[in-house]
Scaffold this motif. Structure first.
Motif, PDB file in Angstrom:
ATOM      1  N   MET A 131       3.049  -3.166  -1.181  1.00  0.00           N
ATOM      2  CA  MET A 131       2.399  -2.075  -0.451  1.00  0.00           C
ATOM      3  C   MET A 131       1.908  -0.985  -1.413  1.00  0.00           C
ATOM      4  N   LYS A 132       2.641  -0.759  -2.478  1.00  0.00           N
ATOM      5  CA  LYS A 132       2.237   0.231  -3.486  1.00  0.00           C
ATOM      6  C   LYS A 132       0.913  -0.196  -4.122  1.00  0.00           C
ATOM      7  N   SER A 152       6.628  -6.417   0.435  1.00  0.00           N
ATOM      8  CA  SER A 152       7.609  -5.631  -0.321  1.00  0.00           C
ATOM      9  C   SER A 152       7.053  -4.236  -0.603  1.00  0.00           C
ATOM     10  N   GLU A 153       7.917  -3.355  -1.044  1.00  0.00           N
ATOM     11  CA  GLU A 153       7.473  -1.999  -1.404  1.00  0.00           C
ATOM     12  C   GLU A 153       6.468  -2.067  -2.546  1.00  0.00           C
ATOM     13  N   GLU A 154       6.688  -2.974  -3.491  1.00  0.00           N
ATOM     14  CA  GLU A 154       5.777  -3.110  -4.622  1.00  0.00           C
ATOM     15  C   GLU A 154       4.402  -3.589  -4.167  1.00  0.00           C
ATOM     16  N   LYS A 199       7.258 -10.415   5.188  1.00  0.00           N
ATOM     17  CA  LYS A 199       7.218  -8.956   5.147  1.00  0.00           C
ATOM     18  C   LYS A 199       6.827  -8.499   3.748  1.00  0.00           C
ATOM     19  N   ASN A 205      -2.014   0.126  -1.621  1.00  0.00           N
ATOM     20  CA  ASN A 205      -2.481   1.504  -1.443  1.00  0.00           C
ATOM     21  C   ASN A 205      -3.204   2.035  -2.685  1.00  0.00           C
TER      22      ASN A 205
END
Length: 273
Positions: A137-138, A133-135, A131, A141
């Motif tokens: 995905m940041k 991580s938020e980092e 999965k 994007n």
């Protein structure tokens, strides 16, 4: 007759004449072999090298390699339709030409992904994908300007996804020669993708994340040259075409391969980028 070349012209795509280059069909085989080596490299690192990390650094991932194969299938199908003389020469007969075009139209992402992943994409995700991580995905994007763009209309196959009989038919009629063209074309798409991002995608960063870089692509081409040379050598009698080919392959080194990958000499690329 088409104005675009029906042969695999690495020199024109590289933007410069490649010294000591073997004939186009051999270069095609070398590029396809390098593509297979890249896929095998990534297959061996399925747990360590995640698609999102390659994408964040370089703007492409395993899925892009598969999509480039599909786009090459559409390009070849169009070429075969437009030039009947080349079509028969390439496939061997009118019947084979029609079957090959139908199979190329039917090749979809799922089949190409199996060539890249060594299994279905669904199987690979289940076994290896973590999965994001938020980092991650940041960064993903923020780096959309790096991302490879693929024509979604061309990626669609000319058959229903559920038509298993037709899909089996496609796989039967995609000969080794056709698959070589598709893999070589995907390899060229990757080289062009990286050339266009020379300032943005550095070799060290790509190597750190994925274990390969542009230099590896060039070296894999040289390895393929040596393989083909060894296969040809037993038939290379003095003065024969085979002997000339062996000499060309033996003299094809990293510098020539790097020019094919970088679009210029490696020293020029380093100086500029």
């Amino acid at each position: 007759m088409l104005t675009e070349s029906t042969t695999f012209d690495f020199s024109s795509l590289a933007g410069a004449e490649i010294p000591n280059a073997p004939p186009p069909p051999i270069l095609e085989k070398m590029a396809a072999g390098a593509f297979v080596s890249l896929c095998e490299h990534l297959q061996a690192r399925s747990d360590e090298v995640q698609n999102i990390d390659i994408m964040n650094i370089s703007g492409f991932c395993r899925n892009c390699l598969a999509k480039w194969m599909v786009l090459e299938a559409r390009k070849l199908a169009k070429l075969l339709r437009q030039d009947s003389e080349f079509a028969v020469r390439f496939t061997g007969s009118t019947d084979e030409y029609q079957s090959t075009v139908k199979a190329l139209d039917g090749l979809g992402y799922d089949e190409a992904a199996q060539e890249v992943y060594g299994c279905t994409y669904a199987e690979w995700k289940k076994r290896h994908q973590k999965k994001a991580s938020e980092e991650q995905m940041k960064i993903y994007n923020e780096n959309t300007h790096l991302h490879a763009v693929h024509d979604k209309d061309l990626l669609r196959r000319a058959c229903d996804d559920g038509d298993e009989v037709f899909l089996n038919y496609c796989q039967i009629y995609l000969s080794e020669k056709v698959m070589t063209r598709l893999k070589a074309g995907a390899f060229l798409n990757l080289c062009c993708h990286l050339r266009e991002r020379s300032d943005l995608v550095q070799n060290m960063e790509l190597m750190t994340i994925s274990g390969f870089c542009r230099n590896c692509l060039a070296k894999w081409m040289v390895v393929e040259a040596r393989k083909i040379s060894d296969e040809t050598r037993p038939y290379a009698s003095e003065g024969s075409e085979e002997e000339k080919l062996v000499k060309a392959l033996d003299s094809f080194g990293y510098d020539e391969a790097a020019q094919a990958v970088y679009g210029c000499t490696y020293s020029e690329w380093k100086k500029r980028h």
